[in-house]
Design a protein around this motif. Sequence first.
Motif, PDB file in Angstrom:
ATOM      1  N   ALA A 199      39.950  40.478  40.568  1.00 45.68           N
ATOM      2  CA  ALA A 199      39.676  39.659  39.526  1.00 45.68           C
ATOM      3  C   ALA A 199      38.901  38.391  39.727  1.00 45.68           C
ATOM      4  O   ALA A 199      38.230  37.757  39.026  1.00 45.68           O
ATOM      5  N   MET A 214      45.989  33.406  36.440  1.00 45.44           N
ATOM      6  CA  MET A 214      46.644  34.801  36.635  1.00 45.44           C
ATOM      7  C   MET A 214      48.004  34.628  36.420  1.00 45.44           C
ATOM      8  O   MET A 214      48.570  35.682  36.142  1.00 45.44           O
ATOM      9  N   SER A 257      46.950  39.912  41.499  1.00 46.92           N
ATOM     10  CA  SER A 257      47.285  38.508  40.922  1.00 46.92           C
ATOM     11  C   SER A 257      46.434  37.375  41.502  1.00 46.92           C
ATOM     12  O   SER A 257      46.513  36.245  41.033  1.00 46.92           O
ATOM     13  N   ASN A 258      45.729  37.648  42.669  1.00 41.22           N
ATOM     14  CA  ASN A 258      45.038  36.838  43.545  1.00 41.22           C
ATOM     15  C   ASN A 258      46.127  35.897  44.265  1.00 41.22           C
ATOM     16  O   ASN A 258      45.541  34.551  44.458  1.00 41.22           O
ATOM     17  N   ASN A 272      51.282  32.423  39.981  1.00 49.17           N
ATOM     18  CA  ASN A 272      51.095  33.779  40.415  1.00 49.17           C
ATOM     19  C   ASN A 272      51.950  34.469  41.609  1.00 49.17           C
ATOM     20  O   ASN A 272      51.739  35.268  42.143  1.00 49.17           O
TER      21      ASN A 272
END
Length: 529
Positions: free
Chosen positions: A65, A98, A135-136, A208
């Motif tokens: 992402a 996120m 989701s980073n 996240n």
Amino acid sequence: METKQQATSANDALVLIERLLQFGLQRNLLNDQLDTHAARNELLDLFHFTEPFEGQVTEERLESAVPLLEPLLDYGYAIGLIPDNTTTYRDLLDARIMGFLLPRPSEASAAFQRLAKEQGLKAATDAFYNLSIDSNYIRMDRIRKNLYWLHETEYGNLEITINLSKPEKDPKEIALLKTMPQAKYPKCLLCVENVCYAGRPDHPARQNLRVLPLTLQEEQWYLQYSPYVYYNEHSIIFKGAHEPMVISHSSFARLLDFVELFPHYFIGSNADLPIVGGSILSHDHFQGGRHVFPMEAASTDTLFTDPKLPGLRFGIVNWPMSVVRVNGTSKADVHRAACHILDEWRNYSDEAVDVLAFTKQADGTNTPHNTITPIARLRDNGEYEIDLVLRNNRTSEEHPDGIFHPHQHLHHVKKENIGLIEVMGLAVLPGRLKDELEQIAVYLSGASAAVPEELHADSHPLHKHAEWLLALIGRFGSSNTAEQAKKIVEAETGSKFLEVLKDAGVYKRTADGAAAFERFLTSIGLQRA
């Protein structure tokens, strides 16, 4: 003109939102269109939009992402969502964005349990790990910057990393943090209350973050992945209650419980005393994962038995630190043996090798020095295995940082505590070394001339390495190719880490050290096999 530029930026942001939703669906962060509608509306609200992009968004497949997040963060700063365009504030907004794409924490846990039941535990941990990356939360874009190489030794290949993944704060951020009042919530970075916490400049955002609830010894524990993984599936297993680290009989029982639940993972704990412990002693936790460390691959070179526990094998591991390995198919017997060794080691002294269990203080109290760094595994043959690394945190006038700690001549490479990860043979070296080692290589290739007086000056960027650099030039000369110089520097840095581990070892790998190690083991009832 300014209006046109603003309209274009807003349109780009709307397209980025749609592309991010597409990414979420592809990576199973979003499960269906209902989730997508909800996430879209939350993102529109965040970025002060009332309607989504109406055009066609090209189908694409992204592995991360991050290419979408970076321009969205730029836009967020432009419209005032964050007060400064620093890494800290961008990370706070990143996690918030996120978080809108992720299932609720209980839903993520339920999905893990379903997948484990349907496809097996390895498939479930794979999916949960990938969720943490997608989701980073796990910052793979930063982790890939870390340097990594292997260093061959008589004990096997040590793993060397230079940690470049944790961003440094700029002076403006440091000044801000000094003015902020001391916060009390969450109590620390390992508390479960961090899940979905919005963060602040002095505490990372965790919208996240997702965790898995576990029961270890009838207590509530949780598993999450580390945001800056040092190895594959680097896990943190932390207690639900905010209680301090302690190595105890219960610790060993929890480790053995865990490897039954996750047989494809190892689990270990930092020691519970300063100098030889980890960076967070205020919250009881373990670390685990799916990685074979050099110490695990090392053999045992001296074997022992215990007449009271005939089904177990004991061995001294061929390793620069002092490790007792216990193997057996009986979980209860392995636990009993580990507890016995811990209890005996806590009270054991041998002045001949600088091991004192306690120091008596002026008020009559005893300060303890002996503890253990434990690591547990469940082998494919059904055997439980626990490695018990003997630790002592005494200091002396000669070694004020610790007798069994990296000695001062190694501090130019590594002066931090030797925790669980380093104990097992993976060096986590400070980021400053990247530039410093590159500069040292320049001298070894003759591109710069080494002037001792200049190198020793406090103002010189390599003054901490001056003696080492001059010794390297003496050994290897200054006419190496750039590639040769790089390999020399890597090999010699690896040798420094081996020295670090030897310093941290209570019983040295000498005849006297081996005799002292055997004295301890025979004193507690073990017999040479």
